[in-house]
Design a protein around this motif. Structure first.
Motif, PDB file in Angstrom:
ATOM      1  N   ALA A 120       8.155  15.511  -9.811  1.00 53.25           N
ATOM      2  CA  ALA A 120       6.857  15.487 -10.377  1.00 53.25           C
ATOM      3  C   ALA A 120       6.150  17.011 -10.160  1.00 53.25           C
ATOM      4  O   ALA A 120       5.774  17.300 -11.254  1.00 53.25           O
ATOM      5  N   VAL A 121       6.115  17.280  -8.986  1.00 49.33           N
ATOM      6  CA  VAL A 121       5.563  18.764  -8.668  1.00 49.33           C
ATOM      7  C   VAL A 121       6.469  19.623  -9.447  1.00 49.33           C
ATOM      8  O   VAL A 121       6.075  20.596 -10.076  1.00 49.33           O
ATOM      9  N   ASN A 122       7.710  19.471  -9.320  1.00 48.16           N
ATOM     10  CA  ASN A 122       8.797  20.636 -10.008  1.00 48.16           C
ATOM     11  C   ASN A 122       8.658  20.648 -11.503  1.00 48.16           C
ATOM     12  O   ASN A 122       8.372  21.725 -12.119  1.00 48.16           O
ATOM     13  N   ALA A 123       8.245  19.173 -12.254  1.00 43.86           N
ATOM     14  CA  ALA A 123       8.252  19.373 -13.575  1.00 43.86           C
ATOM     15  C   ALA A 123       6.937  19.989 -14.004  1.00 43.86           C
ATOM     16  O   ALA A 123       6.724  20.516 -14.991  1.00 43.86           O
ATOM     17  N   LEU A 124       5.896  19.965 -13.100  1.00 36.23           N
ATOM     18  CA  LEU A 124       4.593  20.547 -13.553  1.00 36.23           C
ATOM     19  C   LEU A 124       4.472  22.005 -13.399  1.00 36.23           C
ATOM     20  O   LEU A 124       3.489  22.757 -13.781  1.00 36.23           O
ATOM     21  N   LYS A 125       5.665  22.575 -12.490  1.00 40.45           N
ATOM     22  CA  LYS A 125       5.521  24.004 -12.644  1.00 40.45           C
ATOM     23  C   LYS A 125       6.111  24.895 -14.141  1.00 40.45           C
ATOM     24  O   LYS A 125       5.953  25.920 -14.052  1.00 40.45           O
ATOM     25  N   GLU A 126       6.569  23.878 -14.880  1.00 37.76           N
ATOM     26  CA  GLU A 126       6.796  24.343 -16.366  1.00 37.76           C
ATOM     27  C   GLU A 126       5.508  24.778 -17.067  1.00 37.76           C
ATOM     28  O   GLU A 126       5.474  25.094 -18.055  1.00 37.76           O
ATOM     29  N   LEU A 127       4.500  24.140 -16.674  1.00 41.94           N
ATOM     30  CA  LEU A 127       3.323  23.938 -17.302  1.00 41.94           C
ATOM     31  C   LEU A 127       2.564  25.508 -17.775  1.00 41.94           C
ATOM     32  O   LEU A 127       2.433  25.596 -18.975  1.00 41.94           O
ATOM     33  N   PRO A 128       2.780  26.340 -16.790  1.00 45.54           N
ATOM     34  CA  PRO A 128       2.411  27.689 -17.378  1.00 45.54           C
ATOM     35  C   PRO A 128       3.232  28.525 -18.224  1.00 45.54           C
ATOM     36  O   PRO A 128       2.480  29.107 -19.356  1.00 45.54           O
ATOM     37  N   SER A 129       4.508  28.012 -18.274  1.00 42.53           N
ATOM     38  CA  SER A 129       5.427  28.890 -19.476  1.00 42.53           C
ATOM     39  C   SER A 129       5.003  27.960 -20.749  1.00 42.53           C
ATOM     40  O   SER A 129       5.084  28.749 -21.777  1.00 42.53           O
ATOM     41  N   ALA A 137      -1.440  12.169  -0.339  1.00 45.86           N
ATOM     42  CA  ALA A 137      -1.621  11.064   0.765  1.00 45.86           C
ATOM     43  C   ALA A 137      -0.748   9.732   0.470  1.00 45.86           C
ATOM     44  O   ALA A 137      -1.341   8.863   1.297  1.00 45.86           O
ATOM     45  N   SER A 138       0.053   9.923  -0.353  1.00 47.57           N
ATOM     46  CA  SER A 138       0.753   8.688  -0.823  1.00 47.57           C
ATOM     47  C   SER A 138       1.943   8.650   0.181  1.00 47.57           C
ATOM     48  O   SER A 138       2.342   9.318   1.097  1.00 47.57           O
ATOM     49  N   THR A 139       2.508   7.659  -0.056  1.00 44.56           N
ATOM     50  CA  THR A 139       3.761   7.023   0.872  1.00 44.56           C
ATOM     51  C   THR A 139       5.034   6.859   0.216  1.00 44.56           C
ATOM     52  O   THR A 139       6.153   6.399   0.661  1.00 44.56           O
ATOM     53  N   LEU A 140       4.898   7.563  -1.012  1.00 43.57           N
ATOM     54  CA  LEU A 140       5.830   7.350  -1.755  1.00 43.57           C
ATOM     55  C   LEU A 140       7.287   8.331  -1.603  1.00 43.57           C
ATOM     56  O   LEU A 140       6.989   9.425  -0.736  1.00 43.57           O
ATOM     57  N   PRO A 141       8.488   8.122  -1.714  1.00 42.60           N
ATOM     58  CA  PRO A 141       9.421   8.954  -1.182  1.00 42.60           C
ATOM     59  C   PRO A 141       9.356  10.515  -1.829  1.00 42.60           C
ATOM     60  O   PRO A 141       8.794  10.920  -2.853  1.00 42.60           O
ATOM     61  N   ALA A 142       9.366  11.578  -0.930  1.00 45.54           N
ATOM     62  CA  ALA A 142       9.029  12.716  -1.208  1.00 45.54           C
ATOM     63  C   ALA A 142      10.041  13.290  -2.250  1.00 45.54           C
ATOM     64  O   ALA A 142       9.504  14.252  -3.008  1.00 45.54           O
ATOM     65  N   GLU A 143      11.205  13.096  -2.433  1.00 45.19           N
ATOM     66  CA  GLU A 143      12.157  13.220  -3.482  1.00 45.19           C
ATOM     67  C   GLU A 143      11.556  12.925  -4.947  1.00 45.19           C
ATOM     68  O   GLU A 143      11.781  13.733  -5.819  1.00 45.19           O
ATOM     69  N   VAL A 165       6.614  13.791 -14.655  1.00 48.68           N
ATOM     70  CA  VAL A 165       5.723  13.202 -13.844  1.00 48.68           C
ATOM     71  C   VAL A 165       5.723  11.491 -13.844  1.00 48.68           C
ATOM     72  O   VAL A 165       5.516  11.048 -12.922  1.00 48.68           O
ATOM     73  N   LEU A 166       5.819  11.026 -14.936  1.00 48.35           N
ATOM     74  CA  LEU A 166       5.942   9.622 -15.080  1.00 48.35           C
ATOM     75  C   LEU A 166       7.155   9.004 -14.239  1.00 48.35           C
ATOM     76  O   LEU A 166       7.114   7.702 -14.078  1.00 48.35           O
ATOM     77  N   GLY A 167       8.068   9.793 -13.796  1.00 49.29           N
ATOM     78  CA  GLY A 167       9.299   9.274 -12.729  1.00 49.29           C
ATOM     79  C   GLY A 167       8.490   8.682 -11.448  1.00 49.29           C
ATOM     80  O   GLY A 167       9.229   8.032 -10.971  1.00 49.29           O
ATOM     81  N   ILE A 168       7.347   9.077 -11.170  1.00 38.89           N
ATOM     82  CA  ILE A 168       6.564   8.494 -10.382  1.00 38.89           C
ATOM     83  C   ILE A 168       6.379   6.866 -10.156  1.00 38.89           C
ATOM     84  O   ILE A 168       6.682   6.206  -9.318  1.00 38.89           O
ATOM     85  N   TYR A 169       6.434   6.389 -11.439  1.00 45.28           N
ATOM     86  CA  TYR A 169       6.469   5.049 -11.428  1.00 45.28           C
ATOM     87  C   TYR A 169       7.489   4.252 -10.887  1.00 45.28           C
ATOM     88  O   TYR A 169       7.545   3.237 -10.634  1.00 45.28           O
ATOM     89  N   LYS A 170       8.785   4.985 -11.291  1.00 44.53           N
ATOM     90  CA  LYS A 170       9.876   4.277 -10.934  1.00 44.53           C
ATOM     91  C   LYS A 170       9.916   3.944  -9.234  1.00 44.53           C
ATOM     92  O   LYS A 170      10.284   3.115  -8.721  1.00 44.53           O
ATOM     93  N   ALA A 171       9.432   5.280  -8.624  1.00 42.71           N
ATOM     94  CA  ALA A 171       9.311   5.111  -7.085  1.00 42.71           C
ATOM     95  C   ALA A 171       8.207   3.938  -6.762  1.00 42.71           C
ATOM     96  O   ALA A 171       8.581   3.093  -5.712  1.00 42.71           O
ATOM     97  N   ALA A 172       7.102   3.800  -7.600  1.00 40.73           N
ATOM     98  CA  ALA A 172       6.169   2.772  -7.160  1.00 40.73           C
ATOM     99  C   ALA A 172       6.522   1.504  -7.387  1.00 40.73           C
ATOM    100  O   ALA A 172       6.362   0.599  -6.620  1.00 40.73           O
ATOM    101  N   ILE A 173       7.358   1.260  -8.228  1.00 36.55           N
ATOM    102  CA  ILE A 173       8.032  -0.021  -8.758  1.00 36.55           C
ATOM    103  C   ILE A 173       8.972  -0.565  -7.810  1.00 36.55           C
ATOM    104  O   ILE A 173       8.854  -1.773  -7.342  1.00 36.55           O
TER     105      ILE A 173
END
Length: 267
Positions: free
Chosen positions: A109-118, A98-104, A143-151
């Motif tokens: 963040a979503v790609n980083a979370l893909k490492e969780l199962p391994s 639901a956010s308006t942050l840049p998709a990239e 995941v924390l990289g989202i903060y840079k986009a929010a700032i």
């Protein structure tokens, strides 16, 4: 000539009205733009709130996973923490959608979370604790990289400073989480520390103090009071004591039974 005079009188009479209309239009457009920014900020703040909860649980999962791989805890504790992480990650996924942050940025963040199962598979196999910690740390950083986009996003009414403060506090929390994971594992292994482990401990300890003392923090009286209470808490005092036990006894190990209840593991 009379017509020309009438037109001039009419124009003179209309000038204040035209100025009023022009000013009203500018104010309306500005207000509309501010409203759009406010709506966008609300969605972004929701993301950051969900992000903070998810990162907190992932930090705890990193600590318990490292501890499990070091032989310091049992499997049920690991499973319980994973369940907490998964619940907060579901909330983060909804907020990101639901956010308006840049998709990239959100995609990273979503790609980083893909490492969780391994990472969980490595934990189950009791792989090297340092490798497990490193993997979780890289995931959390992504995941924390989202903060840079929010700032970088447009803000109004000083909210940008608040978002920056949130980011600084998250950096302090991440340093605390990394220290918690590293120290609890070292206490469980109970062996002498090499110079690299001592350096890591000291750098993380300094990072906590540096972020909490940052001039970029724009905190209200209530937030400052909460941080002061946290610093003065018995849990924090005990964590400090055990941290310095690790440093003082680093050449020989033998950190003592009291050090096995390391407070950083609690949150």
């Amino acid at each position: 000539m009379d017509m020309s005079m009438r037109m001039r009188i009419l124009l003179v009479a209309l000038l204040p009205l035209l100025a009023f209309v022009a000013q009203s239009t500018r104010l309306y457009l500005a207000a509309n733009q501010e409203h759009d920014i406010a709506e966008s900020m609300h969605a972004n703040i929701t993301v950051l709130d969900s992000l903070s909860l998810a990162v907190h649980e992932l930090q705890k999962e990193r600590g318990i996973s490292s501890l499990y791989a070091s032989g310091g805890t049992e499997r049920p504790q690991v499973e319980s923490q994973r369940a907490h992480s998964d619940r907060t990650l579901e909330g983060l996924a909804l907020a990101l959608a639901a956010s308006t942050l840049p998709a990239e940025k959100t995609d990273a963040a979503v790609n980083a979370l893909k490492e969780l199962p391994s990472l969980r598979t490595s934990t189950d196999a009791k792989a090297d604790p340092a490798s497990i910690r490193k993997g979780y740390t890289a995931l959390i950083k992504g995941v924390l990289g989202i903060y840079k986009a929010a700032i970088a996003a447009p803000s109004t009414k000083g909210i940008g400073k608040v978002v920056t403060s949130f980011a600084i506090l998250e950096e302090a929390k991440e340093a605390t989480g990394r220290l918690r994971a590293l120290a609890s594992s070292l206490v469980a292994i109970d062996k002498p520390l090499d110079i690299d482990k001592i350096r890591q401990l000291m750098e993380l300890h300094a990072a906590i103090d540096g972020n909490l003392g940052s001039p970029g923090l724009a905190l209200g009286a209530e937030a400052k009071e909460a941080l002061a209470k946290l610093a003065a808490s018995e849990n924090n005092k005990e964590a400090e004591r055990i941290f310095w036990v690790l440093i003082a006894k680093s050449s020989a190990g033998g950190y003592g039974d009291k050090a096995r209840g390391f407070p950083y593991m609690k949150g």
